[in-house]
Design a protein around this motif. Structure first.
Motif, mmCIF file in Angstrom:
data_model
loop_
_atom_site.group_PDB
_atom_site.id
_atom_site.type_symbol
_atom_site.label_atom_id
_atom_site.label_comp_id
_atom_site.label_asym_id
_atom_site.label_seq_id
_atom_site.Cartn_x
_atom_site.Cartn_y
_atom_site.Cartn_z
ATOM 1 N N TRP A 82 0.835 -1.191 0.000
ATOM 2 C CA TRP A 82 0.000 0.000 0.000
ATOM 3 C C TRP A 82 0.874 1.247 0.000
ATOM 4 C CZ3 TRP A 82 -1.264 -4.418 2.558
ATOM 5 C CH2 TRP A 82 -2.552 -4.951 2.372
ATOM 6 N N MET A 83 0.870 1.994 -1.087
ATOM 7 C CA MET A 83 1.533 3.291 -1.112
ATOM 8 C C MET A 83 0.638 4.337 -0.460
ATOM 9 S SD MET A 83 4.369 2.506 -2.533
ATOM 10 C CE MET A 83 5.089 4.088 -2.963
ATOM 11 N N ASP A 84 -0.660 4.139 -0.638
ATOM 12 C CA ASP A 84 -1.680 5.014 -0.049
ATOM 13 C C ASP A 84 -2.675 4.120 0.671
ATOM 14 O OD1 ASP A 84 -3.822 6.642 0.580
ATOM 15 O OD2 ASP A 84 -3.937 7.597 -1.389
ATOM 16 N N PRO A 85 -2.849 4.282 1.990
ATOM 17 C CA PRO A 85 -3.753 3.396 2.734
ATOM 18 C C PRO A 85 -5.198 3.466 2.264
ATOM 19 C CG PRO A 85 -3.108 5.292 4.064
ATOM 20 C CD PRO A 85 -2.232 5.297 2.853
ATOM 21 N N GLU A 86 -5.548 4.540 1.551
ATOM 22 C CA GLU A 86 -6.916 4.680 1.066
ATOM 23 C C GLU A 86 -7.110 4.085 -0.320
ATOM 24 O OE1 GLU A 86 -9.157 5.781 3.097
ATOM 25 O OE2 GLU A 86 -7.643 6.249 4.628
ATOM 26 N N ALA A 87 -6.006 3.699 -0.968
ATOM 27 C CA ALA A 87 -6.084 3.166 -2.325
ATOM 28 C C ALA A 87 -5.902 1.653 -2.318
ATOM 29 C CB ALA A 87 -5.013 3.819 -3.194
ATOM 30 N N PRO A 88 -6.351 0.964 -3.376
ATOM 31 C CA PRO A 88 -6.142 -0.486 -3.464
ATOM 32 C C PRO A 88 -4.649 -0.804 -3.481
ATOM 33 C CG PRO A 88 -7.781 0.236 -5.060
ATOM 34 C CD PRO A 88 -7.141 1.470 -4.515
ATOM 35 N N PRO A 89 -4.250 -1.961 -2.950
ATOM 36 C CA PRO A 89 -2.829 -2.309 -2.920
ATOM 37 C C PRO A 89 -2.326 -2.782 -4.286
ATOM 38 C CG PRO A 89 -4.102 -4.117 -2.052
ATOM 39 C CD PRO A 89 -5.078 -2.990 -2.295
ATOM 40 N N MET A 90 -1.021 -2.675 -4.495
ATOM 41 C CA MET A 90 -0.391 -3.314 -5.642
ATOM 42 C C MET A 90 -0.178 -4.777 -5.278
ATOM 43 S SD MET A 90 2.463 -0.559 -6.961
ATOM 44 C CE MET A 90 3.371 -0.607 -5.411
ATOM 45 N N VAL A 91 -0.414 -5.666 -6.239
ATOM 46 C CA VAL A 91 -0.329 -7.104 -5.979
ATOM 47 C C VAL A 91 0.722 -7.736 -6.883
ATOM 48 C CG1 VAL A 91 -1.581 -9.288 -5.881
ATOM 49 C CG2 VAL A 91 -2.755 -7.150 -5.296
ATOM 50 N N SER A 92 1.596 -8.527 -6.291
ATOM 51 C CA SER A 92 2.614 -9.254 -7.041
ATOM 52 C C SER A 92 2.668 -10.686 -6.533
ATOM 53 C CB SER A 92 3.991 -8.601 -6.885
ATOM 54 O OG SER A 92 3.971 -7.246 -7.280
ATOM 55 N N THR A 93 3.278 -11.564 -7.310
ATOM 56 C CA THR A 93 3.451 -12.954 -6.892
ATOM 57 C C THR A 93 4.902 -13.365 -7.072
ATOM 58 O OG1 THR A 93 2.882 -13.787 -9.090
ATOM 59 C CG2 THR A 93 1.079 -13.579 -7.497
ATOM 60 N N GLY A 94 5.281 -14.424 -6.376
ATOM 61 C CA GLY A 94 6.646 -14.898 -6.490
ATOM 62 C C GLY A 94 6.831 -16.238 -5.819
ATOM 63 N N THR A 95 8.095 -16.644 -5.705
ATOM 64 C CA THR A 95 8.425 -17.915 -5.059
ATOM 65 C C THR A 95 9.528 -17.680 -4.029
ATOM 66 O OG1 THR A 95 10.087 -18.440 -6.748
ATOM 67 C CG2 THR A 95 7.837 -19.253 -7.115
ATOM 68 N N ALA A 96 9.577 -18.566 -3.057
ATOM 69 C CA ALA A 96 10.595 -18.492 -2.013
ATOM 70 C C ALA A 96 11.121 -19.892 -1.716
ATOM 71 C CB ALA A 96 10.012 -17.871 -0.748
#
Length: 213
Positions: A82-96
C-alpha cells in the motif's frame, strides 16, 4: 572513547581460545603423565569448566532453531503493498526457497518475484541467539544497496514471531521504525504483515501470504 567492534572482539576471543586451550590441555596432560594417570585424562578448573559450559550452551541449537527448521521448504507467495492506505494495494506474486544452514542454526531464504514490472530477488537469514534470548533476521535485495537487521521474540498474543527494525526511507533519508509479524498456520500457510510506525500509531504497508508447495 571509541568502542572496539564486536566482530574484532569475537575474533580476538576465538584466537585466545585457540591459543589457550591447547596450552591448558598440555599442562593437564603433563600433570597426568607425571602422576602416572591415564593418558588423555585431565581435569579442568571450575573457571575453565564454566567457560566451556557457557560456550556449549551458546552454540547448541535448541527449540527455537527447530521451529525455524519447520519453515524450510518451497513456497508460492502473494504480496500486497500500500503506497496510499486509502487506495487499493499493488499485488505481485513470487516464489521463495528456504533451507537451514550452519548445522541447523540459520534459516536462509531466497526470494524471486516481479515487482512493478521489474525482476526482484531477495536474500534473508533468520536465527535465534541463545545468549541474547531473541530472534534476529537480516534482509537485502536487488532493489536496495543496504542491509536491514531486525530483532524480536515469539508473541502468543500476536499469534507469531514479532520483529522490530530500523530502516532508512529512500525518499527522505530519514530513519524509520517498523514492526513485522509472521503468523504460521498448520495448513502450511504463513501470513507476514509489515507495519510502519507513524506519529499516529501504525500503518500497515505490506502483507505477504506464503503457501507451501
Amino acid at each position: 572513547m571509541e568502542r572496539t567492534p564486536r566482530w574484532l572482539m569475537f575474533c580476538c576471543l576465538v584466537a585466545l581460545l585457540l591459543v589457550a586451550l591447547p596450552a591448558v590441555a598440555d599442562h593437564h596432560q603433563a600433570g597426568s603423565e607425571e602422576h602416572g594417570e591415564m593418558e588423555g585424562e585431565m581435569e579442568m578448573s571450575a573457571e575453565e569448566a564454566a567457560m566451556m559450559a557457557a560456550w556449549q550452551k551458546a552454540m547448541t541449537p535448541g527449540e527455537p532453531h527447530a521451529n525455524l527448521a519447520g519453515l524450510a521448504g518451497d513456497y508460492h507467495f502473494e504480496i500486497k503493498t500500500w503506497m496510499d492506505p486509502e487506495a487499493p494495494p499493488m499485488v505481485s506474486t513470487g516464489t521463495a526457497h528456504r533451507e537451514m544452514t550452519m548445522g541447523g542454526r540459520i534459516l536462509v531464504e531466497e526470494v524471486e518475484a516481479t515487482v512493478m514490472g521489474q525482476p526482484f530477488k531477495g536474500h534473508g537469514e533468520t536465527g535465534y541467539d541463545n545468549v541474547k534470548g531473541e530472534y534476529w533476521s537480516t534482509w537485502t535485495d536487488n532493489m536496495s544497496t543496504g542491509l536491514m537487521v531486525s530483532y524480536g521474540k515469539w508473541d502468543d498474543e500476536a499469534g507469531g514471531l514479532v520483529m522490530h527494525a530500523e530502516y532508512v526511507d529512500v525518499m527522505t533519508g530519514e530513519t524509520k521504525n517498523a514492526r513485522m509479524v509472521s503468523e504460521v498456520h498448520d495448513d502450511g500457510t504463513e501470513h507476514f504483515s509489515w507495519y510502519d510506525k507513524t506519529a499516529d500509531g501504525e500503518q500497515k504497508t505490506m502483507a505477504i501470504t506464503y503457501t507451501k508447495k
